[in-house]
Write a protein that holds these residues in place. Sequence first.
Motif, PDB file in Angstrom:
ATOM      1  N   ASP A  53       0.716  -1.151   0.058  1.00 13.32           N
ATOM      2  CA  ASP A  53       0.164   0.093  -0.164  1.00 13.32           C
ATOM      3  C   ASP A  53       0.783   1.188   0.105  1.00 13.32           C
ATOM      4  OD1 ASP A  53      -2.885   1.178   0.600  1.00 13.32           O
ATOM      5  OD2 ASP A  53      -1.562   2.285   1.842  1.00 13.32           O
ATOM      6  N   ASN A  54       0.450   2.258  -0.717  1.00 10.63           N
ATOM      7  CA  ASN A  54       1.189   3.373  -0.959  1.00 10.63           C
ATOM      8  C   ASN A  54       1.380   4.057   0.297  1.00 10.63           C
ATOM      9  OD1 ASN A  54       2.517   4.845  -2.936  1.00 10.63           O
ATOM     10  ND2 ASN A  54       1.104   6.323  -3.525  1.00 10.63           N
ATOM     11  N   ARG A  55       0.537   4.215   1.171  1.00 17.61           N
ATOM     12  CA  ARG A  55       0.531   5.061   2.300  1.00 17.61           C
ATOM     13  C   ARG A  55       1.646   4.475   3.322  1.00 17.61           C
ATOM     14  NH1 ARG A  55      -4.405   3.736   1.298  1.00 17.61           N
ATOM     15  NH2 ARG A  55      -6.070   5.536   1.027  1.00 17.61           N
ATOM     16  N   ILE A  56       1.652   2.923   3.325  1.00 15.50           N
ATOM     17  CA  ILE A  56       2.463   2.402   4.348  1.00 15.50           C
ATOM     18  C   ILE A  56       3.841   2.518   3.543  1.00 15.50           C
ATOM     19  CG2 ILE A  56       3.189   0.022   5.091  1.00 15.50           C
ATOM     20  CD1 ILE A  56       0.204  -0.681   5.027  1.00 15.50           C
ATOM     21  N   GLY A  57       4.054   2.435   2.396  1.00 15.05           N
ATOM     22  CA  GLY A  57       5.295   2.624   1.735  1.00 15.05           C
ATOM     23  C   GLY A  57       5.835   3.943   1.849  1.00 15.05           C
ATOM     24  N   TRP A  58       5.271   5.049   1.988  1.00 18.88           N
ATOM     25  CA  TRP A  58       5.863   6.402   2.187  1.00 18.88           C
ATOM     26  C   TRP A  58       6.209   6.417   3.516  1.00 18.88           C
ATOM     27  CZ3 TRP A  58       7.538  10.118  -0.604  1.00 18.88           C
ATOM     28  CH2 TRP A  58       7.174  10.122  -1.902  1.00 18.88           C
ATOM     29  N   VAL A  59       5.478   5.705   4.460  1.00 24.89           N
ATOM     30  CA  VAL A  59       5.952   5.991   5.964  1.00 24.89           C
ATOM     31  C   VAL A  59       7.143   5.213   6.127  1.00 24.89           C
ATOM     32  CG1 VAL A  59       5.227   5.241   8.522  1.00 24.89           C
ATOM     33  CG2 VAL A  59       3.464   6.375   6.798  1.00 24.89           C
ATOM     34  N   LEU A  60       7.340   4.061   5.563  1.00 26.29           N
ATOM     35  CA  LEU A  60       8.437   3.221   5.794  1.00 26.29           C
ATOM     36  C   LEU A  60       9.853   3.621   5.055  1.00 26.29           C
ATOM     37  CD1 LEU A  60       6.957  -0.341   5.155  1.00 26.29           C
ATOM     38  CD2 LEU A  60       7.632   0.822   7.446  1.00 26.29           C
ATOM     39  N   MET A  61       9.433   4.535   3.948  1.00 27.88           N
ATOM     40  CA  MET A  61      10.586   5.222   3.542  1.00 27.88           C
ATOM     41  C   MET A  61      11.230   6.439   3.962  1.00 27.88           C
ATOM     42  SD  MET A  61      10.780   5.674  -0.873  1.00 27.88           S
ATOM     43  CE  MET A  61       9.461   7.055  -0.920  1.00 27.88           C
ATOM     44  N   GLU A  62      10.280   7.418   4.567  1.00 31.89           N
ATOM     45  CA  GLU A  62      10.611   8.460   4.963  1.00 31.89           C
ATOM     46  C   GLU A  62      10.847   8.475   6.288  1.00 31.89           C
ATOM     47  OE1 GLU A  62      10.932  11.204   2.777  1.00 31.89           O
ATOM     48  OE2 GLU A  62      10.285  10.029   1.326  1.00 31.89           O
ATOM     49  N   ALA A  63      10.130   7.759   7.225  1.00 31.48           N
ATOM     50  CA  ALA A  63      10.440   7.774   8.604  1.00 31.48           C
ATOM     51  C   ALA A  63      11.830   7.546   9.073  1.00 31.48           C
ATOM     52  CB  ALA A  63       9.458   6.912   9.508  1.00 31.48           C
ATOM     53  N   PRO A  64      12.582   6.704   8.607  1.00 29.55           N
ATOM     54  CA  PRO A  64      13.643   6.400   9.147  1.00 29.55           C
ATOM     55  C   PRO A  64      14.820   7.593   9.194  1.00 29.55           C
ATOM     56  CG  PRO A  64      13.038   4.603   7.761  1.00 29.55           C
ATOM     57  CD  PRO A  64      12.206   5.563   7.651  1.00 29.55           C
ATOM     58  N   VAL A  65      14.683   8.466   8.098  1.00 29.62           N
ATOM     59  CA  VAL A  65      15.644   9.714   8.307  1.00 29.62           C
ATOM     60  C   VAL A  65      14.915  10.337   9.361  1.00 29.62           C
ATOM     61  CG1 VAL A  65      14.198  10.963   6.402  1.00 29.62           C
ATOM     62  CG2 VAL A  65      16.676  11.442   6.764  1.00 29.62           C
ATOM     63  N   PHE A  66      13.830  10.884   9.648  1.00 28.40           N
ATOM     64  CA  PHE A  66      13.428  11.544  10.677  1.00 28.40           C
ATOM     65  C   PHE A  66      13.968  10.989  12.109  1.00 28.40           C
ATOM     66  CE2 PHE A  66      10.304  12.386  14.249  1.00 28.40           C
ATOM     67  CZ  PHE A  66       9.897  13.661  13.885  1.00 28.40           C
ATOM     68  N   PHE A  67      13.908   9.763  12.406  1.00 30.51           N
ATOM     69  CA  PHE A  67      14.340   9.266  13.441  1.00 30.51           C
ATOM     70  C   PHE A  67      15.909   9.303  13.471  1.00 30.51           C
ATOM     71  CE2 PHE A  67       9.866   7.348  13.343  1.00 30.51           C
ATOM     72  CZ  PHE A  67       9.353   7.924  14.634  1.00 30.51           C
TER      73      PHE A  67
END
Length: 256
Positions: free
Chosen positions: A45-59
Amino acid sequence: MFDPTIYFSVLAAMVVLAVIVFVALQRITPAYGLTFNPKWGPAIDNRIGWVLMEAPVFFAMLAMWLLSPRRGEPALIVMTSLFLLHYFQRSFIFPMLIKGKSKMPISIILSGVIFNLLNAYMIGGWFFYLRPAPQYPVSWLWSPLFILGTVIFFAGMAVNIHSDSIIRNLRRPGDTGHYIPRGGMFRFVASANYFGELTEWIGFAILTWSPPGAIFALWTFANLAPRARATHKKYTAMFGDEYARLHRRYILPFIY
């Protein structure tokens, strides 16, 4: 982890890779969004994909900030907050607003995670460990470069968010058709959302006035400009003269 020799070797390698990626993406179109292609392998799912792709750099950036002995410097607090603001919006707000049932290949997600973590390494390494200690005194916050860069950064963010909203609202509920986005910076370029993001990171490069900031902006262009070109070609194939008459550029108004 932040040995200067290794760090600056990574910076040099990223410059070379940016050129290679720009050339390669002229022939290879990343398969998500408008250009989704199932041949790129399993997708989620696109929504989950975006979270998984972008969240690591935030943390990752947040962790480097909190663990750094320089974490209390006012200028760093402000500049790091701008970086985190962008990725908070991209990681946790933007994905929740996505409509439809689009998918994103896992291969795209993994490549995005690697790219984002390298950028966190470059920016965070410079901010918190390797840059000359006197570079960002509190007076940097009212310097002309910081003010100019911050204005450009927020202008780009506004364009990015507004353009995403235009794309998101092209369809009514249940509609699966494709439409030409109009309004805002779409009057000038095929991918106004990419133009907004590129503008953000050009602003960030100016407000930080740093080698990794400049390389991040270069990478953003190398990564997004070919995608904008592919989107332009897709619109031309789908809409023909109706789209061609708009005389849009790919990502830079009046230029490219």
